[in-house]
Design an enzyme around this catalytic site. Structure first.
Site, mmCIF file in Angstrom:
data_model
loop_
_atom_site.group_PDB
_atom_site.id
_atom_site.type_symbol
_atom_site.label_atom_id
_atom_site.label_comp_id
_atom_site.label_asym_id
_atom_site.label_seq_id
_atom_site.Cartn_x
_atom_site.Cartn_y
_atom_site.Cartn_z
ATOM 1 N N HIS A 19 -4.477 1.604 7.445
ATOM 2 C CA HIS A 19 -3.104 2.100 7.590
ATOM 3 C C HIS A 19 -2.847 3.253 6.606
ATOM 4 O O HIS A 19 -2.321 4.303 6.991
ATOM 5 C CB HIS A 19 -2.114 0.947 7.342
ATOM 6 N N GLU A 20 -3.253 3.053 5.344
ATOM 7 C CA GLU A 20 -2.996 4.083 4.323
ATOM 8 C C GLU A 20 -3.831 5.338 4.581
ATOM 9 O O GLU A 20 -3.372 6.460 4.346
ATOM 10 C CB GLU A 20 -3.274 3.545 2.917
ATOM 11 N N HIS B 98 -2.262 7.888 6.788
ATOM 12 C CA HIS B 98 -1.271 8.771 6.153
ATOM 13 C C HIS B 98 -1.923 10.084 5.693
ATOM 14 O O HIS B 98 -1.275 11.129 5.660
ATOM 15 C CB HIS B 98 -0.620 8.088 4.948
ATOM 16 N N GLN C 9 3.044 10.026 0.997
ATOM 17 C CA GLN C 9 4.328 9.330 1.124
ATOM 18 C C GLN C 9 5.262 9.624 -0.047
ATOM 19 O O GLN C 9 6.467 9.379 0.044
ATOM 20 C CB GLN C 9 4.109 7.807 1.206
ATOM 21 N N GLY D 154 0.836 -1.188 0.000
ATOM 22 C CA GLY D 154 0.000 0.000 0.000
ATOM 23 C C GLY D 154 0.873 1.241 0.000
ATOM 24 O O GLY D 154 2.002 1.211 0.486
ATOM 25 N N CYS E 159 5.845 -0.074 7.328
ATOM 26 C CA CYS E 159 5.485 1.072 6.495
ATOM 27 C C CYS E 159 6.688 1.455 5.646
ATOM 28 O O CYS E 159 7.806 1.495 6.164
ATOM 29 C CB CYS E 159 5.081 2.239 7.401
ATOM 30 N N LEU E 160 6.445 1.732 4.366
ATOM 31 C CA LEU E 160 7.550 2.129 3.484
ATOM 32 C C LEU E 160 8.178 3.446 3.942
ATOM 33 O O LEU E 160 9.311 3.742 3.589
ATOM 34 C CB LEU E 160 7.062 2.253 2.038
HETATM 35 CO CO CO Z 1 2.561 3.446 5.710
#
Ligand code: CO
Length: 202
Positions: free
Chosen positions: A151-152, A155, A51, A46, A109-110
């Protein structure tokens, strides 16, 4: 398509509230495609627009197992509700209409690479969003896909998964990153090898 740079904590853009998308332009489609390419390249499931430094309410998701080497491949598979959703999924201006139940998952998380923590989320979510052409989407989903959506969506509010864990633990991670940065690819590989060694001894 183009690969974009993924911002990492403590980049201040990750703490901003993203703006509602008002017009569905070819540029928006291009950004969604670039985000998907960036996500796949980073082996992510995701990615939210902030991000990659774009403060708009858009996310891309693909939770389908891709790598037979990954631990996810052995998961018992998608739930019935998940299987009904066509992926990759692009969600614009997503809203949770209703959340039900509780579940936990070891999230990563990236934007906070190499850290994993158990986070509690709704088990099932009823969603409203728009696709990249501006068509309204309504669906209910559970399983990994529901977790990743939540989660996304965080952000878009400037929230990271490390904000959901205990204050002490969260501070420890934040301080480690601020002091020493993120481990390099080589350091991670070394860590994995050590773990493997320890496991083979056990
Ligand atoms: Co994340």
């Amino acid at each position: 398509m183009a690969k974009l740079e993924i911002l990492t904590y403590p980049n201040p853009l990750l703490r901003e509230v993203s703006k509602t998308v008002k017009t569905f332009t070819p540029d928006l489609k291009k950004l969604a495609d670039d985000m998907l390419e960036t996500m796949y390249d980073a082996n992510g499931i995701g990615l939210a627009a902030p991000q990659v430094g774009q403060l708009i309410r858009m996310l891309v998701i693909d939770t389908r197992p891709r790598d037979p080497e990954s631990s996810r491949y052995d998961d018992e598979g998608q739930t019935e509700l998940e299987a009904k959703i066509k992926q990759p999924l692009i969600l614009i201006n997503p809203e949770i209409i209703k959340g039900e139940g509780k579940t936990t998952f070891d999230e990563g998380c990236l934007s906070v690479p190499s850290f994993f923590e158990t986070v509690e989320r709704f088990e099932k979510v009823e969603m409203k969003a728009f696709d990249v052409n501006g068509n309204e989407l309504r669906f209910t989903v559970d399983g990994l896909l529901a977790i990743v959506i939540q989660h996304e969506m965080d952000h878009l509010e400037g929230t990271l998964f490390i904000d959901h864990i205990s204050f002490t633990r969260s501070n420890k991670i934040k301080n480690t990153i601020k002091k020493s940065g993120y481990p390099t690819k080589e350091e991670l590989a070394e860590k994995r090898a050590e773990k493997q060694k320890a496991l083979s001894k056990a």
